[in-house]
Design a protein around this motif. Structure first.
Motif, PDB file in Angstrom:
ATOM      1  N   ASN A  87       3.074  37.602  26.867  1.00  0.00           N
ATOM      2  CA  ASN A  87       3.682  37.494  28.193  1.00  0.00           C
ATOM      3  C   ASN A  87       2.612  37.668  29.256  1.00  0.00           C
ATOM      4  N   ILE A  88       2.918  37.206  30.460  1.00  0.00           N
ATOM      5  CA  ILE A  88       1.981  37.282  31.581  1.00  0.00           C
ATOM      6  C   ILE A  88       2.790  37.442  32.855  1.00  0.00           C
ATOM      7  N   ASP A  89       2.220  38.118  33.840  1.00  0.00           N
ATOM      8  CA  ASP A  89       2.985  38.386  35.052  1.00  0.00           C
ATOM      9  C   ASP A  89       3.069  37.154  35.947  1.00  0.00           C
ATOM     10  N   ASP A  90       3.824  37.294  37.028  1.00  0.00           N
ATOM     11  CA  ASP A  90       4.160  36.178  37.896  1.00  0.00           C
ATOM     12  C   ASP A  90       2.938  35.565  38.569  1.00  0.00           C
ATOM     13  N   GLU A  91       1.922  36.374  38.847  1.00  0.00           N
ATOM     14  CA  GLU A  91       0.729  35.873  39.522  1.00  0.00           C
ATOM     15  C   GLU A  91      -0.355  35.432  38.542  1.00  0.00           C
ATOM     16  N   ARG A  92      -0.093  35.543  37.255  1.00  0.00           N
ATOM     17  CA  ARG A  92      -1.057  35.167  36.212  1.00  0.00           C
ATOM     18  C   ARG A  92      -2.290  36.070  36.248  1.00  0.00           C
ATOM     19  N   TRP A  93      -2.035  37.374  36.383  1.00  0.00           N
ATOM     20  CA  TRP A  93      -3.139  38.332  36.456  1.00  0.00           C
ATOM     21  C   TRP A  93      -3.125  39.307  35.279  1.00  0.00           C
ATOM     22  N   SER A  94      -2.011  39.973  35.043  1.00  0.00           N
ATOM     23  CA  SER A  94      -1.903  40.911  33.919  1.00  0.00           C
ATOM     24  C   SER A  94      -1.230  40.205  32.754  1.00  0.00           C
ATOM     25  N   GLN A  95      -1.840  40.284  31.556  1.00  0.00           N
ATOM     26  CA  GLN A  95      -1.337  39.525  30.412  1.00  0.00           C
ATOM     27  C   GLN A  95      -1.422  40.336  29.129  1.00  0.00           C
ATOM     28  N   ARG A  96      -0.610  39.928  28.157  1.00  0.00           N
ATOM     29  CA  ARG A  96      -0.490  40.697  26.909  1.00  0.00           C
ATOM     30  C   ARG A  96      -0.243  39.726  25.759  1.00  0.00           C
ATOM     31  N   TYR A  97      -1.011  39.876  24.675  1.00  0.00           N
ATOM     32  CA  TYR A  97      -0.893  38.996  23.513  1.00  0.00           C
ATOM     33  C   TYR A  97      -0.808  39.840  22.251  1.00  0.00           C
ATOM     34  N   GLY A  98       0.286  39.686  21.515  1.00  0.00           N
ATOM     35  CA  GLY A  98       0.477  40.413  20.270  1.00  0.00           C
ATOM     36  C   GLY A  98      -0.037  39.604  19.099  1.00  0.00           C
ATOM     37  N   GLY A  99      -1.030  40.134  18.381  1.00  0.00           N
ATOM     38  CA  GLY A  99      -1.666  39.396  17.304  1.00  0.00           C
ATOM     39  C   GLY A  99      -0.796  39.269  16.068  1.00  0.00           C
ATOM     40  N   LEU A 100      -1.005  38.200  15.328  1.00  0.00           N
ATOM     41  CA  LEU A 100      -0.322  37.973  14.053  1.00  0.00           C
ATOM     42  C   LEU A 100      -1.317  38.147  12.910  1.00  0.00           C
ATOM     43  N   GLU A 101      -2.188  37.186  12.710  1.00  0.00           N
ATOM     44  CA  GLU A 101      -3.222  37.315  11.686  1.00  0.00           C
ATOM     45  C   GLU A 101      -4.472  37.905  12.332  1.00  0.00           C
ATOM     46  N   ALA A 102      -4.876  39.083  11.878  1.00  0.00           N
ATOM     47  CA  ALA A 102      -6.004  39.772  12.503  1.00  0.00           C
ATOM     48  C   ALA A 102      -6.758  40.583  11.459  1.00  0.00           C
ATOM     49  N   TYR A 103      -8.060  40.745  11.677  1.00  0.00           N
ATOM     50  CA  TYR A 103      -8.927  41.391  10.696  1.00  0.00           C
ATOM     51  C   TYR A 103      -9.823  42.437  11.358  1.00  0.00           C
ATOM     52  N   LEU A 104     -10.103  43.484  10.626  1.00  0.00           N
ATOM     53  CA  LEU A 104     -11.083  44.468  11.052  1.00  0.00           C
ATOM     54  C   LEU A 104     -12.479  43.887  10.842  1.00  0.00           C
ATOM     55  N   ILE A 105     -13.386  44.166  11.776  1.00  0.00           N
ATOM     56  CA  ILE A 105     -14.793  43.769  11.647  1.00  0.00           C
ATOM     57  C   ILE A 105     -15.622  45.045  11.513  1.00  0.00           C
ATOM     58  N   GLU A 106     -16.402  45.126  10.453  1.00  0.00           N
ATOM     59  CA  GLU A 106     -17.292  46.265  10.255  1.00  0.00           C
ATOM     60  C   GLU A 106     -18.672  45.756   9.862  1.00  0.00           C
ATOM     61  N   ASN A 107     -19.664  46.171  10.631  1.00  0.00           N
ATOM     62  CA  ASN A 107     -21.063  45.794  10.355  1.00  0.00           C
ATOM     63  C   ASN A 107     -21.231  44.286  10.135  1.00  0.00           C
ATOM     64  N   GLY A 108     -20.584  43.521  11.011  1.00  0.00           N
ATOM     65  CA  GLY A 108     -20.771  42.077  11.003  1.00  0.00           C
ATOM     66  C   GLY A 108     -19.992  41.320   9.956  1.00  0.00           C
ATOM     67  N   GLU A 109     -19.034  41.971   9.289  1.00  0.00           N
ATOM     68  CA  GLU A 109     -18.246  41.292   8.261  1.00  0.00           C
ATOM     69  C   GLU A 109     -16.759  41.543   8.467  1.00  0.00           C
ATOM     70  N   LEU A 110     -15.948  40.534   8.086  1.00  0.00           N
ATOM     71  CA  LEU A 110     -14.499  40.715   8.096  1.00  0.00           C
ATOM     72  C   LEU A 110     -14.109  41.574   6.908  1.00  0.00           C
ATOM     73  N   LYS A 111     -13.340  42.609   7.181  1.00  0.00           N
ATOM     74  CA  LYS A 111     -12.901  43.511   6.115  1.00  0.00           C
ATOM     75  C   LYS A 111     -11.430  43.275   5.815  1.00  0.00           C
ATOM     76  N   GLY A 112     -10.577  44.255   6.064  1.00  0.00           N
ATOM     77  CA  GLY A 112      -9.170  44.075   5.737  1.00  0.00           C
ATOM     78  C   GLY A 112      -8.347  43.602   6.920  1.00  0.00           C
ATOM     79  N   LEU A 113      -7.100  43.265   6.616  1.00  0.00           N
ATOM     80  CA  LEU A 113      -6.157  42.842   7.644  1.00  0.00           C
ATOM     81  C   LEU A 113      -5.683  44.042   8.461  1.00  0.00           C
ATOM     82  N   VAL A 114      -5.467  43.815   9.763  1.00  0.00           N
ATOM     83  CA  VAL A 114      -4.821  44.819  10.612  1.00  0.00           C
ATOM     84  C   VAL A 114      -3.535  44.206  11.158  1.00  0.00           C
TER      85      VAL A 114
END
Length: 481
Positions: free
Chosen positions: A395-422
């Motif tokens: 969602n995003i506000d009426d002026e297109r300034w404050s916004q929010r995106y809920g992730g679906l497929e997402a991964y932790l990054i540790e030391n330059g590598e993709l690790k597990g799903l979050v």
């Protein structure tokens, strides 16, 4: 290609001139559509529609009048011109500032997008079987979770226009489009539910079905959704981390937080009661909104795109529009009316959904410009962060300034590598924070289809939005739930 109503459009313009209008524009606009939808592989609906008509705009004594008709007799078309004329005449005394259109070199051309395989040449049974096979492949892809339901839909359309005006435009166009989408729900008792809605759409023919390869990737996506339910952990939320934002989210972000606020009619306040406001003010051209890596382009001329056109509905030649350029607010989206107010030229952003609507300022294909990194280079120096590949809600506000995106497929990054799903990371930030925090983008430009809504009455037009994967630094994530 046949143009049965070309003479009517020309006569409408001529009639408006004889009435005394200083500007006359007539547009024949037809759209034929057909499609089908399925639930769990079984066809639940089929539709077919056709609309056509002529829209007329005139300027009389500095006032604009608009009218349209779906009756294509000469008598009714000329009566529609007179209706538009009378509207403009009646409003002229109330017009505080005369309506003026920018001076432009307008097109006189015929063009079309091509369909290698015409959808009408593919029989209904083949189209129906596609959904049955898709359900079979998707529903058997996982074993521990369950595909609770899957709705799929297919559509094909053909849009034709003839645009003539007294400033010299004479445009004829023909754009076939195809769409294919789905809504899949994966559930696992005690672990919850994941819902994924996605659609493909582009200009072209039935050959696009094979290019999209939904049969190939969707079963694999469903397996990933199962893994998210079984294995994903909570994302880091206490301290700022580096985030790689996937191209799907980047595309949506630039559409909402750059494209919409860059619409000149919105900047002037015309759209405030209809579709929202803009944080951008008329005097903000040249102001910094982001880092040097933040360039956002809106380009109607991309071949095969969902928002494809070469001339807008006022006859102005289309070109790429650099809305944000190296972090600077560079130009607004204009039609000829807003361009005249800003003392500039139109950049061909005038679009109408059908003959029932007047051309208003719209996007086409809006995207974040790709960089020169590989994806591996984006993550290689991130000690601790998150890669959010796709989204489930936003969602995003009426002026297109404050916004929010809920992730679906997402991964932790540790030391330059993709690790597990979050699971359920939330990117919540302001427009300026996002663009200012970008320090790199990869080469993997991808586009996503949508229908952009705006206006009163509402007009929905086909668009693409897209971008590469983008890296932002020191962002504090939130979590859903």
């Amino acid at each position: 290609m046949t143009w049965n109503f070309e003479d009517l459009v020309v006569k409408a313009v001529s009639h408006g001139e004889k009435l005394g209008a200083t500007y006359v524009e007539a547009r024949y606009h037809s759209i034929s559509r057909s499609g089908l939808s399925a639930r769990n592989g079984e066809i639940i609906g089929a539709e077919k529609s056709f609309s056509q008509g002529i829209a007329v705009r005139v300027i009389v004594d500095g006032s604009l009048g608009f009218a349209s008709t779906s009756s294509l007799t000469q008598e009714d078309v000329l009566a529609t011109v007179e209706k538009a004329y009378k509207k403009a005449k009646s409003h002229s005394k109330l017009q505080k500032k005369p309506i003026v259109f920018s001076e432009e070199r307008l097109g006189r051309v015929t063009y079309e997008a091509t369909a290698k395989v015409k959808p009408e040449d593919v029989d209904f049974q083949e189209k129906s079987n596609y959904h049955k096979e898709l359900w079979k492949n998707v529903s058997t892809a996982i074993s521990q979770a369950k595909v609770a339901t899957m709705t799929s839909f297919y559509g094909e359309s053909l849009e034709e226009k003839i645009i003539v005006n007294t400033d010299g435009a004479y445009i004829k166009s023909r754009i076939p489009r195809l769409s294919l989408g789905y809504n899949v729900v994966v559930s696992l008792p005690s672990k919850g539910v994941i819902q994924r809605f996605f659609s493909h759409a582009a200009s072209g023919g039935y050959e696009l079905i094979n290019q999209w390869n939904v049969h190939g990737y969707l079963p694999e996506d469903v397996k990933t959704f199962e893994k998210i339910l079984l294995e994903a952990t909570k994302p880091p939320v206490d301290t700022p981390v580096d985030v790689v934002v996937g191209s799907e989210i980047v595309g949506l972000m630039v559409h909402e937080s750059c494209g919409h606020p860059s619409e000149a009619d919105r900047i002037l306040g015309r759209e405030a009661a209809q579709a929202g406001k803009s944080f951008i003010k008329p005097n903000m051209l040249g102001e910094r909104i982001g880092s040097e890596y933040a360039t956002v382009i809106d380009d109607p001329t991309i071949p095969g795109s969902n928002g494809f056109y070469l001339y807008d509905d006022e006859g102005v030649p289309a070109r790429p529009r650099y809305l944000y350029k190296n972090g600077i607010i560079n130009e607004f989206l204009h039609n000829r009316w807003t361009a005249s107010i800003f003392n500039t030229h139109s950049n061909a952003a005038a679009r109408a959904m059908s003959h029932e609507g007047e051309p208003i300022v719209r996007m086409a294909n809006t995207y974040f410009a790709p960089g020169d990194h590989t994806f591996e280079e984006l993550i290689e120096d991130i000690k601790f962060g998150v890669y959010i590949k796709s989204y489930m809600e936003w969602n995003i506000d009426d002026e297109r300034w404050s916004q929010r995106y809920g992730g679906l497929e997402a991964y932790l990054i540790e030391n330059g590598e993709l690790k597990g799903l979050v699971r359920n990371p939330v990117l919540e930030l302001t427009t300026k924070t996002f663009y200012s925090s970008v320090d790199a983008a990869d080469k993997n430009l991808a586009f996503y289809a949508g229908t952009c809504g705006k206006g009163e009455p509402m007009q929905g037009v086909p668009v693409w939005f897209g971008g590469p994967n983008v890296r932002v630094r020191n962002i504090k994530l939130r979590v859903i739930g």
